[in-house]
Design a protein around this motif. Structure first.
Motif, PDB file in Angstrom:
ATOM      1  N   ILE A 333      -1.030  13.864   7.611  1.00  0.00           N
ATOM      2  CA  ILE A 333      -2.133  12.923   7.439  1.00  0.00           C
ATOM      3  C   ILE A 333      -1.792  11.638   8.188  1.00  0.00           C
ATOM      4  O   ILE A 333      -0.688  11.118   8.056  1.00  0.00           O
ATOM      5  CB  ILE A 333      -2.349  12.587   5.942  1.00  0.00           C
ATOM      6  N   LYS A 334      -2.727  11.139   8.982  1.00  0.00           N
ATOM      7  CA  LYS A 334      -2.501   9.864   9.658  1.00  0.00           C
ATOM      8  C   LYS A 334      -2.620   8.721   8.660  1.00  0.00           C
ATOM      9  O   LYS A 334      -3.606   8.632   7.932  1.00  0.00           O
ATOM     10  CB  LYS A 334      -3.523   9.676  10.786  1.00  0.00           C
ATOM     11  N   TRP A 335      -1.590   7.889   8.613  1.00  0.00           N
ATOM     12  CA  TRP A 335      -1.638   6.768   7.683  1.00  0.00           C
ATOM     13  C   TRP A 335      -0.805   5.619   8.218  1.00  0.00           C
ATOM     14  O   TRP A 335       0.091   5.811   9.032  1.00  0.00           O
ATOM     15  CB  TRP A 335      -1.131   7.185   6.300  1.00  0.00           C
ATOM     16  N   ASN A 336      -1.133   4.409   7.762  1.00  0.00           N
ATOM     17  CA  ASN A 336      -0.406   3.220   8.180  1.00  0.00           C
ATOM     18  C   ASN A 336       0.299   2.575   6.997  1.00  0.00           C
ATOM     19  O   ASN A 336       1.448   2.876   6.722  1.00  0.00           O
ATOM     20  CB  ASN A 336      -1.365   2.222   8.861  1.00  0.00           C
ATOM     21  N   GLU A 337      -0.398   1.734   6.250  1.00  0.00           N
ATOM     22  CA  GLU A 337       0.254   0.994   5.168  1.00  0.00           C
ATOM     23  C   GLU A 337       0.443   1.835   3.904  1.00  0.00           C
ATOM     24  O   GLU A 337       1.433   1.683   3.204  1.00  0.00           O
ATOM     25  CB  GLU A 337      -0.554  -0.271   4.841  1.00  0.00           C
ATOM     26  N   SER A 338      -0.517   2.692   3.587  1.00  0.00           N
ATOM     27  CA  SER A 338      -0.430   3.477   2.356  1.00  0.00           C
ATOM     28  C   SER A 338      -0.821   4.923   2.615  1.00  0.00           C
ATOM     29  O   SER A 338      -1.965   5.211   2.997  1.00  0.00           O
ATOM     30  CB  SER A 338      -1.325   2.888   1.257  1.00  0.00           C
ATOM     31  N   PHE A 339       0.128   5.829   2.359  1.00  0.00           N
ATOM     32  CA  PHE A 339      -0.130   7.257   2.523  1.00  0.00           C
ATOM     33  C   PHE A 339      -1.143   7.758   1.502  1.00  0.00           C
ATOM     34  O   PHE A 339      -2.074   8.494   1.830  1.00  0.00           O
ATOM     35  CB  PHE A 339       1.180   8.036   2.392  1.00  0.00           C
ATOM     36  N   SER A 340      -0.980   7.354   0.236  1.00  0.00           N
ATOM     37  CA  SER A 340      -1.867   7.895  -0.811  1.00  0.00           C
ATOM     38  C   SER A 340      -3.308   7.413  -0.636  1.00  0.00           C
ATOM     39  O   SER A 340      -4.251   8.155  -0.951  1.00  0.00           O
ATOM     40  CB  SER A 340      -1.350   7.531  -2.202  1.00  0.00           C
ATOM     41  N   ILE A 341      -3.490   6.195  -0.131  1.00  0.00           N
ATOM     42  CA  ILE A 341      -4.851   5.721   0.129  1.00  0.00           C
ATOM     43  C   ILE A 341      -5.471   6.515   1.267  1.00  0.00           C
ATOM     44  O   ILE A 341      -6.629   6.947   1.189  1.00  0.00           O
ATOM     45  CB  ILE A 341      -4.857   4.209   0.446  1.00  0.00           C
ATOM     46  N   ALA A 342      -4.699   6.727   2.339  1.00  0.00           N
ATOM     47  CA  ALA A 342      -5.209   7.507   3.471  1.00  0.00           C
ATOM     48  C   ALA A 342      -5.555   8.932   3.034  1.00  0.00           C
ATOM     49  O   ALA A 342      -6.613   9.470   3.406  1.00  0.00           O
ATOM     50  CB  ALA A 342      -4.173   7.532   4.591  1.00  0.00           C
ATOM     51  N   PRO A 357      -5.518   6.978  -5.628  1.00  0.00           N
ATOM     52  CA  PRO A 357      -4.254   7.008  -4.877  1.00  0.00           C
ATOM     53  C   PRO A 357      -3.100   6.511  -5.737  1.00  0.00           C
ATOM     54  O   PRO A 357      -3.241   5.570  -6.520  1.00  0.00           O
ATOM     55  CB  PRO A 357      -4.510   6.069  -3.693  1.00  0.00           C
ATOM     56  N   GLY A 358      -1.946   7.136  -5.577  1.00  0.00           N
ATOM     57  CA  GLY A 358      -0.791   6.809  -6.399  1.00  0.00           C
ATOM     58  C   GLY A 358      -0.285   5.394  -6.226  1.00  0.00           C
ATOM     59  O   GLY A 358       0.356   4.854  -7.134  1.00  0.00           O
ATOM     60  N   ILE A 359      -0.584   4.759  -5.093  1.00  0.00           N
ATOM     61  CA  ILE A 359      -0.132   3.387  -4.877  1.00  0.00           C
ATOM     62  C   ILE A 359      -0.686   2.463  -5.956  1.00  0.00           C
ATOM     63  O   ILE A 359      -0.072   1.437  -6.289  1.00  0.00           O
ATOM     64  CB  ILE A 359      -0.564   2.895  -3.464  1.00  0.00           C
ATOM     65  N   PHE A 361      -0.627   2.976  -8.981  1.00  0.00           N
ATOM     66  CA  PHE A 361       0.310   3.065 -10.102  1.00  0.00           C
ATOM     67  C   PHE A 361       1.746   2.780  -9.667  1.00  0.00           C
ATOM     68  O   PHE A 361       2.688   3.021 -10.414  1.00  0.00           O
ATOM     69  CB  PHE A 361       0.235   4.454 -10.735  1.00  0.00           C
ATOM     70  N   GLY A 362       1.879   2.290  -8.415  1.00  0.00           N
ATOM     71  CA  GLY A 362       3.188   1.951  -7.891  1.00  0.00           C
ATOM     72  C   GLY A 362       3.938   3.099  -7.251  1.00  0.00           C
ATOM     73  O   GLY A 362       5.123   2.957  -6.944  1.00  0.00           O
ATOM     74  N   MET A 363       3.263   4.253  -7.007  1.00  0.00           N
ATOM     75  CA  MET A 363       3.922   5.450  -6.473  1.00  0.00           C
ATOM     76  C   MET A 363       3.064   6.019  -5.347  1.00  0.00           C
ATOM     77  O   MET A 363       2.058   6.697  -5.597  1.00  0.00           O
ATOM     78  CB  MET A 363       4.102   6.496  -7.568  1.00  0.00           C
ATOM     79  N   ASP A 364       3.453   5.768  -4.094  1.00  0.00           N
ATOM     80  CA  ASP A 364       2.588   6.072  -2.955  1.00  0.00           C
ATOM     81  C   ASP A 364       2.611   7.542  -2.541  1.00  0.00           C
ATOM     82  O   ASP A 364       1.826   7.949  -1.693  1.00  0.00           O
ATOM     83  CB  ASP A 364       2.967   5.195  -1.763  1.00  0.00           C
ATOM     84  N   ASP A 365       3.485   8.359  -3.117  1.00  0.00           N
ATOM     85  CA  ASP A 365       3.551   9.784  -2.756  1.00  0.00           C
ATOM     86  C   ASP A 365       2.718  10.657  -3.694  1.00  0.00           C
ATOM     87  O   ASP A 365       2.854  11.882  -3.694  1.00  0.00           O
ATOM     88  CB  ASP A 365       5.007  10.283  -2.786  1.00  0.00           C
ATOM     89  N   PHE A 366       1.848  10.023  -4.484  1.00  0.00           N
ATOM     90  CA  PHE A 366       1.111  10.757  -5.519  1.00  0.00           C
ATOM     91  C   PHE A 366      -0.377  10.409  -5.491  1.00  0.00           C
ATOM     92  O   PHE A 366      -0.791   9.415  -4.906  1.00  0.00           O
ATOM     93  CB  PHE A 366       1.668  10.413  -6.910  1.00  0.00           C
ATOM     94  N   ILE A 367      -1.156  11.269  -6.139  1.00  0.00           N
ATOM     95  CA  ILE A 367      -2.536  10.964  -6.502  1.00  0.00           C
ATOM     96  C   ILE A 367      -2.704  11.298  -7.980  1.00  0.00           C
ATOM     97  O   ILE A 367      -1.945  12.096  -8.534  1.00  0.00           O
ATOM     98  CB  ILE A 367      -3.574  11.756  -5.671  1.00  0.00           C
ATOM     99  N   ARG A 368      -3.680  10.675  -8.608  1.00  0.00           N
ATOM    100  CA  ARG A 368      -3.990  11.000 -10.000  1.00  0.00           C
ATOM    101  C   ARG A 368      -5.382  11.589 -10.091  1.00  0.00           C
ATOM    102  O   ARG A 368      -6.329  11.058  -9.505  1.00  0.00           O
ATOM    103  CB  ARG A 368      -3.933   9.752 -10.878  1.00  0.00           C
ATOM    104  N   ILE A 369      -5.484  12.720 -10.800  1.00  0.00           N
ATOM    105  CA  ILE A 369      -6.805  13.248 -11.109  1.00  0.00           C
ATOM    106  C   ILE A 369      -7.022  13.151 -12.620  1.00  0.00           C
ATOM    107  O   ILE A 369      -6.070  13.122 -13.407  1.00  0.00           O
ATOM    108  CB  ILE A 369      -6.993  14.707 -10.638  1.00  0.00           C
ATOM    109  N   SER A 370      -8.292  13.073 -13.002  1.00  0.00           N
ATOM    110  CA  SER A 370      -8.668  13.023 -14.411  1.00  0.00           C
ATOM    111  C   SER A 370      -9.439  14.279 -14.766  1.00  0.00           C
ATOM    112  O   SER A 370     -10.259  14.758 -13.977  1.00  0.00           O
ATOM    113  CB  SER A 370      -9.530  11.790 -14.679  1.00  0.00           C
TER     114      SER A 370
END
Length: 394
Positions: A333-342, A357-359, A361-370
């Motif tokens: 995935i192309k990303w710059n400042e935040s991988f999880s947002i991208a 995006p996990g960022i 919650f302070g964790m940029d390598d994750f996503i949260r689903i509900s």
């Protein structure tokens, strides 16, 4: 001419995502939202009827800053019978949601520059709340092999003479993990040793799939004295818009919190408070049914996610979230400042699925689903995620 403190405040990721989802839906785009942390159930009938009754009986005047006596008595009984904690009524303060309850507690305890330990991953508003009242958030790294539960040594490593408090969220948002009694005792013993307050955010306490749930304040009288128990009706009774939360603390702190609240908002809506009396005393069956359905959805989601190559996640024991590790796709995935947002933006644009995006919650390598959503939407959303992942795995 705005306050300087606002320069350090990060806008809410979840509110931003919800706004974007609403805009896309208004354009006629078929969006599956797995982002929102709000029950999809309706407020139980008895609670609504109690609110209507209160309006018709003109129970619409000012009341005590700490909350209606009937509601504080209902909370006292709930804490005693369900959580094995004995509080006096004057140790309970009812606030306009759990957010407000937490903010009141922070205002009562922190002086400018005082530190609050916030284990990662954390609920999105914790650091901003601390900063808004002049405190300093200490973001504490935890380990995936420990299910991101904080352990005493990690706390010991970051303690300073300015440390006043630690947040413990149980069950966790975003991971859904639940602390055991032994794990809580170890943390609480360390806090007693160093004279640190524990802010025990137990808003998801009823949405728990383990055999037992332990409230930190129930561990001992000494631990109870340093614990600020925070809870509310938003999640357990699907009463998000009613805005009722509460704190249970020692008398000195409860008096301070009530004084702060009295000056800032007087008290929460009396109508919402009467509805909450009924929720706590008459709606246990509906609450249990909600939890039963959440657990069924949890099992469906876990089974579906286990079939997707390249993803891993923390197995949730409570709340209604799954925290998913997407790090294996970092080079795809192309990303710059935040991988999880991208990642989340591309998922929304290409698969029409909204996640957080996990960022946030302070964790940029994750996503949260509900999975606080219709089961059909949950299945369709995960299927779309699987297709999206497969397209980037080729």
């Amino acid at each position: 001419m705005l306050s300087a403190k606002l320069k350090n405040i990060t806008p809410s990721f979840t509110i931003g995502i919800s706004t974007k989802v609403q805009q896309l839906k208004q354009q006629g785009i078929d969006i599956i939202s797995l982002s929102i942390g709000e029950p999809d159930f309706l407020t139980p009938a008895a609670a609504k009827e109690k609110a209507i009754e209160a309006i018709c009986q003109n129970k619409t005047k000012y009341d005590a800053a700490a909350g209606l006596g009937d509601l504080r008595k209902a909370i006292q009984n709930k804490l005693f019978h369900e959580n094995n904690i004995s509080y006096d009524v004057d140790e309970i303060v009812v606030s306009s949601g759990a957010k407000h309850a937490i903010t009141n507690a922070l205002m009562a305890i922190l002086d400018p520059g005082d530190e609050v330990i916030i284990p990662k991953p954390f609920w999105v508003s914790y650091p901003e709340m601390v900063k808004l009242v002049g405190g300093t958030p200490l973001l504490l790294d935890t380990k995936k092999e420990n299910q991101f539960k904080v352990v005493p040594q990690e706390i010991e490593n970051v303690l300073t003479h300015r440390t006043k408090m630690i947040f413990i969220t149980n069950p966790s948002n975003p991971t859904g993990v639940v602390y055991t009694k032994d794990e809580l005792e170890a943390i609480a013993s360390l806090c007693l040793k160093h004279g640190i307050y524990i802010l025990a955010d137990e808003i998801y306490e009823k949405i728990c799939y383990t055999d037992s749930f332990t409230s930190i304040a129930s561990l001992s009288a000494s631990i109870k004295s340093i614990t600020i128990t925070v809870n509310g009706l938003s999640k357990s009774a699907a009463m998000t818009g009613w805005r009722i939360g509460y704190t249970a603390t020692n008398k000195e702190l409860a008096k301070a919190i009530a004084s702060i609240q009295g000056h800032l908002v007087s008290h929460p809506s009396t109508i919402s408070q009467w509805a909450s009396v009924a929720a706590l005393t008459e709606c246990q069956t509906e609450m249990r049914e909600m939890v039963k359905i959440y657990k069924e959805r949890r099992d469906i989601a876990v089974e579906a996610l286990n079939r997707i190559d390249g993803l891993s996640f923390i197995h949730p024991q409570g709340a209604f979230y799954i925290f998913i590790d997407i790090s294996s796709f970092k080079n795809k995935i192309k990303w710059n400042e935040s991988f999880s947002i991208a990642f989340s933006n591309q998922l929304l644009e290409e698969a029409q699925v909204a996640v957080v995006p996990g960022i946030a919650f302070g964790m940029d390598d994750f996503i949260r689903i509900s999975y606080a959503c219709d089961t059909k939407d949950l299945i369709e959303g995960i299927n779309r995620i699987q297709t999206f992942i497969q397209n980037y795995s080729r």
